[in-house]
Design a protein around this motif. Structure first.
Motif, PDB file in Angstrom:
ATOM      1  N   GLU A  25      -7.001  -3.512   1.343  1.00 50.69           N
ATOM      2  CA  GLU A  25      -6.043  -3.066   2.346  1.00 50.69           C
ATOM      3  C   GLU A  25      -6.813  -2.411   3.483  1.00 50.69           C
ATOM      4  O   GLU A  25      -7.979  -2.059   3.342  1.00 50.69           O
ATOM      5  CB  GLU A  25      -5.021  -2.108   1.754  1.00 50.69           C
ATOM      6  N   GLN A  70      -3.138  -7.040   8.496  1.00 51.32           N
ATOM      7  CA  GLN A  70      -3.184  -6.419   7.177  1.00 51.32           C
ATOM      8  C   GLN A  70      -3.672  -4.980   7.262  1.00 51.32           C
ATOM      9  O   GLN A  70      -4.075  -4.409   6.262  1.00 51.32           O
ATOM     10  CB  GLN A  70      -4.110  -7.214   6.256  1.00 51.32           C
ATOM     11  N   SER A  71      -3.641  -4.397   8.450  1.00 52.05           N
ATOM     12  CA  SER A  71      -4.052  -3.001   8.582  1.00 52.05           C
ATOM     13  C   SER A  71      -3.074  -2.283   9.500  1.00 52.05           C
ATOM     14  O   SER A  71      -2.564  -2.855  10.475  1.00 52.05           O
ATOM     15  CB  SER A  71      -5.475  -2.889   9.133  1.00 52.05           C
ATOM     16  N   HIS A  93       1.420  -3.042   3.901  1.00 54.15           N
ATOM     17  CA  HIS A  93       0.053  -3.564   3.929  1.00 54.15           C
ATOM     18  C   HIS A  93      -0.075  -4.693   4.916  1.00 54.15           C
ATOM     19  O   HIS A  93      -1.149  -4.956   5.429  1.00 54.15           O
ATOM     20  CB  HIS A  93      -0.340  -4.057   2.538  1.00 54.15           C
ATOM     21  N   SER A 126       0.837  -1.182   0.000  1.00 56.59           N
ATOM     22  CA  SER A 126       0.000   0.000   0.000  1.00 56.59           C
ATOM     23  C   SER A 126       0.875   1.236   0.000  1.00 56.59           C
ATOM     24  O   SER A 126       2.087   1.172   0.122  1.00 56.59           O
ATOM     25  CB  SER A 126      -0.914   0.006   1.232  1.00 56.59           C
ATOM     26  N   ARG A 136      -4.437  -5.993  -4.805  1.00 51.48           N
ATOM     27  CA  ARG A 136      -4.995  -4.680  -5.091  1.00 51.48           C
ATOM     28  C   ARG A 136      -6.154  -4.675  -6.088  1.00 51.48           C
ATOM     29  O   ARG A 136      -6.839  -3.670  -6.229  1.00 51.48           O
ATOM     30  CB  ARG A 136      -3.906  -3.728  -5.587  1.00 51.48           C
TER      31      ARG A 136
END
Length: 416
Positions: free
Chosen positions: A258, A132-133, A84, A22, A232
């Protein structure tokens, strides 16, 4: 032309997990990151490295679990901006290898590039924790009292990050995973981690598609939380509970690849033997090339992740107790099962081959999946010896006989 032996190899590139990247996020202060667990309460695994301006890179580092092993009851993740995900895998190693699986000498105990995904260099067997955050929403988080995910003594663990530095200056990255543990005598139930992976993804250039997969449970389990994983091109995700009567109830849905949320089940989600988890990923590809399933961010992934208990190693990877493929894949197109196999026979690359399944109609999913699973597992294991050698003809003959019933059912399955 795809033969039986090439169908057996079709899932060869399928691994347990993947990654995405990201844009750079604001860098948190040291205080906003994660302090190690108190002494005796767990361990921290940490990766620090420098990214040059404009650099996008996937990196790995190997660690050795304590000699007494770990009973993980909680996992927390924090990482500096620009990533990400951060993941921690288990491996089959009991000491850090001196060379990669490709035969390249490497000190894996140090941070190193692994831009083909961690599975390009190392064997992995499962996952323990990750996020993932950027706000640290971990798919492990806290398990119920007395429930723990077990890491055997001395297991080599693999920490993996994927960072993108979109700025004009170098950045220092800092990723941390805390595993909080409980004593052996406190563990009442062993937990596992669901990692359902759909290998049949094909998104045409400037097009859309959907990948969908269902996994039937052979034993009763309790699911603590659930999270998706896409790259993505992912624009939609939904997971369902499927009752024995086929009734589908939505459990978890969003439109993010994401900053992915996790779904906490309170009370716990009870999945009974014979019931299923069914999930789908919707993709939109704006590139000038087709995108298929694969290990890197140039590819796509569609996964369902989540801690559960008691542990059922087979169901973690959507397999039967005998180690055979147990997934049902559903297409969202119009071709029959027989037409899908005809398509597979002429597919020139993996994107085209995966597309043969994606473009099949929903109603032939069970027959197509059974035939594919039989083909790809050397006749459900009956032809392992014939297919382990160099004699393709012997392999094809054996698999043809072993999978005759599945192929007959495929031939008669229609889209009506």
């Amino acid at each position: 032309m795809r033969t039986t032996t090439s169908l057996i190899a079709l899932l060869g590139a399928v691994a347990l997990f993947g990654c995405s990247s990201s844009d750079t996020n604001p860098q948190p202060s040291e205080d906003e990151l994660l302090a190690p667990p108190a002494e005796g309460a767990g361990v921290q695994y940490r990766m620090v490295s420098t990214l040059q301006p404009g650099q996008e890179i996937e990196r790995c580092q190997l660690f050795v679990a304590p000699p007494e092993g770990l009973n993980v009851n909680e996992g927390k993740v924090r990482f500096s901006g620009g990533s990400h995900h951060v993941l921690l895998y288990t491996t089959p190693y009991t000491s850090i290898p001196t060379e990669t699986r490709r035969g390249v000498a490497l000190d894996g105990s140090q941070v190193h590039d692994c831009n083909d995904g961690p599975q390009g260099d190392w064997e992995v067997t499962g996952v323990i924790a990750g996020s993932q955050s950027a706000d640290g929403d971990s798919f492990m988080d806290e398990l119920p009292e007395g429930v723990a995910l077990k890491v055997p003594p001395g297991t080599v663990l693999l920490m993996n990050t994927h960072y993108l530095n979109s700025s004009s200056s170098p950045i220092e990255t800092d990723a941390r995973i805390n595993l909080y543990t409980i004593a052996d005598d406190e563990v009442k139930v062993e937990a596992g981690m669901l990692f359902h992976y759909n290998p049949f993804i094909s998104v045409p250039a400037h097009g859309r598609s959907t990948a969908r997969m269902r996994c039937v449970a052979e034993n009763d389990i309790s699911i603590v939380r659930m999270q998706s994983h896409m790259h993505r091109r992912g624009v939609g995700y939904a997971a369902y509970h499927v009752g024995i009567d086929g009734t589908m109830t939505e459990l978890y849905a969003h439109d993010r690849w994401e900053g992915v949320p996790s779904k906490e089940f309170t009370p716990l989600l009870e999945l009974k033997a014979g019931e299923s988890l069914d999930y789908r990923c919707d993709f939109n590809n704006v590139e000038d090339r087709a995108v298929a399933q694969g290990l890197t961010t140039r590819d796509e992934m569609c996964m369902l992740i989540g801690p559960y208990f008691p542990r059922s190693p087979a169901y973690e990877n959507c397999e039967t107790e005998e180690g055979l493929v147990a997934a049902t894949w559903y297409g969202d197109g119009k071709t029959t099962c027989a037409e899908a196999f005809e398509c597979l026979g002429s597919a020139q690359d993996d994107a085209a081959a995966y597309g043969c399944v994606v473009n099949s109609c929903e109603s032939v999913g069970p027959q197509l999946s059974a035939a594919l699973a039989c083909q790809m597992t050397a006749g459900n294991g009956a032809c392992n010896e014939a297919c382990d050698g160099q004699d393709d003809e012997a392999c094809n003959t054996c698999v043809g006989e072993a999978c005759a019933a599945e192929m007959d059912a495929c031939e008669t399955a229609t889209c009506d």
